[in-house]
Design a protein around this motif. Structure first.
Motif, PDB file in Angstrom:
ATOM      1  N   TYR A  70       3.141  -3.164  -2.715  1.00 26.35           N
ATOM      2  CA  TYR A  70       2.812  -4.271  -1.815  1.00 26.35           C
ATOM      3  C   TYR A  70       1.755  -5.205  -2.392  1.00 26.35           C
ATOM      4  O   TYR A  70       0.889  -5.704  -1.692  1.00 26.35           O
ATOM      5  CB  TYR A  70       2.390  -3.738  -0.442  1.00 26.35           C
ATOM      6  N   GLY A  71       1.843  -5.433  -3.691  1.00 20.71           N
ATOM      7  CA  GLY A  71       0.957  -6.386  -4.361  1.00 20.71           C
ATOM      8  C   GLY A  71      -0.440  -5.891  -4.645  1.00 20.71           C
ATOM      9  O   GLY A  71      -1.299  -6.662  -5.075  1.00 20.71           O
ATOM     10  N   LYS A  72      -0.672  -4.605  -4.458  1.00 18.95           N
ATOM     11  CA  LYS A  72      -2.018  -4.061  -4.616  1.00 18.95           C
ATOM     12  C   LYS A  72      -2.585  -4.295  -6.022  1.00 18.95           C
ATOM     13  O   LYS A  72      -3.738  -4.659  -6.180  1.00 18.95           O
ATOM     14  CB  LYS A  72      -2.029  -2.563  -4.303  1.00 18.95           C
ATOM     15  N   HIS A  73      -1.756  -4.087  -7.036  1.00 23.45           N
ATOM     16  CA  HIS A  73      -2.260  -4.155  -8.409  1.00 23.45           C
ATOM     17  C   HIS A  73      -1.980  -5.493  -9.094  1.00 23.45           C
ATOM     18  O   HIS A  73      -2.393  -5.696 -10.225  1.00 23.45           O
ATOM     19  CB  HIS A  73      -1.685  -3.004  -9.230  1.00 23.45           C
ATOM     20  N   THR A  74      -1.280  -6.393  -8.415  1.00 24.98           N
ATOM     21  CA  THR A  74      -1.016  -7.698  -9.025  1.00 24.98           C
ATOM     22  C   THR A  74      -1.884  -8.792  -8.414  1.00 24.98           C
ATOM     23  O   THR A  74      -1.790  -9.951  -8.806  1.00 24.98           O
ATOM     24  CB  THR A  74       0.470  -8.090  -8.881  1.00 24.98           C
ATOM     25  N   GLY A  75      -2.697  -8.414  -7.435  1.00 30.86           N
ATOM     26  CA  GLY A  75      -3.661  -9.355  -6.888  1.00 30.86           C
ATOM     27  C   GLY A  75      -3.209 -10.159  -5.682  1.00 30.86           C
ATOM     28  O   GLY A  75      -4.016 -10.881  -5.107  1.00 30.86           O
ATOM     29  N   ILE A  76      -1.943 -10.047  -5.269  1.00 30.30           N
ATOM     30  CA  ILE A  76      -1.547 -10.852  -4.100  1.00 30.30           C
ATOM     31  C   ILE A  76      -1.911 -10.159  -2.791  1.00 30.30           C
ATOM     32  O   ILE A  76      -2.035 -10.808  -1.771  1.00 30.30           O
ATOM     33  CB  ILE A  76      -0.054 -11.245  -4.110  1.00 30.30           C
ATOM     34  N   GLY A  77      -2.084  -8.847  -2.808  1.00 25.33           N
ATOM     35  CA  GLY A  77      -2.451  -8.110  -1.602  1.00 25.33           C
ATOM     36  C   GLY A  77      -1.274  -7.956  -0.638  1.00 25.33           C
ATOM     37  O   GLY A  77      -0.276  -8.661  -0.723  1.00 25.33           O
ATOM     38  N   TRP A  78      -1.406  -7.005   0.273  1.00 28.56           N
ATOM     39  CA  TRP A  78      -0.283  -6.659   1.144  1.00 28.56           C
ATOM     40  C   TRP A  78       0.076  -7.768   2.126  1.00 28.56           C
ATOM     41  O   TRP A  78       1.253  -7.994   2.410  1.00 28.56           O
ATOM     42  CB  TRP A  78      -0.538  -5.339   1.866  1.00 28.56           C
ATOM     43  N   LYS A  79      -0.913  -8.490   2.655  1.00 27.98           N
ATOM     44  CA  LYS A  79      -0.581  -9.553   3.623  1.00 27.98           C
ATOM     45  C   LYS A  79       0.217 -10.677   2.974  1.00 27.98           C
ATOM     46  O   LYS A  79       1.206 -11.147   3.540  1.00 27.98           O
ATOM     47  CB  LYS A  79      -1.843 -10.114   4.284  1.00 27.98           C
ATOM     48  N   ASN A  80      -0.214 -11.102   1.809  1.00 28.65           N
ATOM     49  CA  ASN A  80       0.537 -12.157   1.114  1.00 28.65           C
ATOM     50  C   ASN A  80       1.903 -11.657   0.646  1.00 28.65           C
ATOM     51  O   ASN A  80       2.857 -12.424   0.588  1.00 28.65           O
ATOM     52  CB  ASN A  80      -0.264 -12.724  -0.056  1.00 28.65           C
ATOM     53  N   TRP A  81       1.983 -10.376   0.335  1.00 29.60           N
ATOM     54  CA  TRP A  81       3.256  -9.769  -0.041  1.00 29.60           C
ATOM     55  C   TRP A  81       4.243  -9.910   1.125  1.00 29.60           C
ATOM     56  O   TRP A  81       5.367 -10.372   0.952  1.00 29.60           O
ATOM     57  CB  TRP A  81       3.026  -8.303  -0.401  1.00 29.60           C
ATOM     58  N   TRP A  82       3.791  -9.533   2.324  1.00 30.14           N
ATOM     59  CA  TRP A  82       4.660  -9.629   3.502  1.00 30.14           C
ATOM     60  C   TRP A  82       4.922 -11.091   3.877  1.00 30.14           C
ATOM     61  O   TRP A  82       6.021 -11.431   4.316  1.00 30.14           O
ATOM     62  CB  TRP A  82       4.068  -8.860   4.682  1.00 30.14           C
ATOM     63  N   ARG A  83       3.948 -11.960   3.724  1.00 34.13           N
ATOM     64  CA  ARG A  83       4.168 -13.389   3.983  1.00 34.13           C
ATOM     65  C   ARG A  83       5.289 -13.925   3.083  1.00 34.13           C
ATOM     66  O   ARG A  83       6.129 -14.698   3.534  1.00 34.13           O
ATOM     67  CB  ARG A  83       2.889 -14.190   3.749  1.00 34.13           C
ATOM     68  N   GLN A  84       5.271 -13.505   1.827  1.00 38.99           N
ATOM     69  CA  GLN A  84       6.307 -13.956   0.897  1.00 38.99           C
ATOM     70  C   GLN A  84       7.690 -13.488   1.343  1.00 38.99           C
ATOM     71  O   GLN A  84       8.656 -14.240   1.270  1.00 38.99           O
ATOM     72  CB  GLN A  84       5.993 -13.463  -0.520  1.00 38.99           C
ATOM     73  N   ILE A  85       7.776 -12.263   1.818  1.00 35.77           N
ATOM     74  CA  ILE A  85       9.058 -11.755   2.348  1.00 35.77           C
ATOM     75  C   ILE A  85       9.537 -12.654   3.478  1.00 35.77           C
ATOM     76  O   ILE A  85      10.695 -13.091   3.503  1.00 35.77           O
ATOM     77  CB  ILE A  85       8.905 -10.302   2.868  1.00 35.77           C
TER      78      ILE A  85
END
Length: 136
Positions: free
Chosen positions: A61-76
């Motif tokens: 969920y973006g933890k290690h790429t810097g986008i973080g989980w909220k932005n990961w879900w926003r992108q979805i």
């Protein structure tokens, strides 16, 4: 003679094991609250494809790429709705995404599978430690 070892720890992937959701229903309802309609059949396919793609690009969920989980879900959410309505503004999609994130952070979007409580009570009676892991 085989000697069996009693397990002491059991872990669960929460989604689709202990809890379920009606993804199409919740995405469609929240989308309509923001003036957007979405085809539930296309949504299910789009969600699966986008989830797989983003999981490869931004694992955990973006933890290690810097986008973080909220932005990961926003992108979805952005991807799913834009596939059906490419004219939607990012501001509107952010509102939809934030509403979905808020909803999925409550019990409104989740339901227990039949037998979940009984299973967890049984494990407690047997003094087994169990933990929930990995929300999707």
């Amino acid at each position: 003679m085989i000697k069996f070892v009693r397990p002491r720890l059991i872990t669960f992937d929460v989604t689709d094991t202990l809890l379920m959701t009606n993804l199409e229903k919740h995405y469609a309802e929240i989308g309509s609250q923001h003036g957007l309609s979405i085809d539930p059949h296309k949504l299910a396919r789009s969600f699966k494809n986008n989830f797989r793609k983003l999981s490869l690009e931004h694992p955990v969920y973006g933890k290690h790429t810097g986008i973080g989980w909220k932005n990961w879900w926003r992108q979805i959410v952005h991807n799913i709705f834009k596939e059906q309505h490419n004219y939607i503004s990012d501001a509107t999609l952010d509102k939809v995404a934030n509403s979905l994130i808020k909803c999925y952070g409550t019990s409104l979007c989740w339901h227990k599978y039949p037998g979940t409580i009984e299973l967890l009570e049984y494990l407690r009676e047997k003094d087994l430690i169990w933990v929930y892991i990995k929300f999707r």
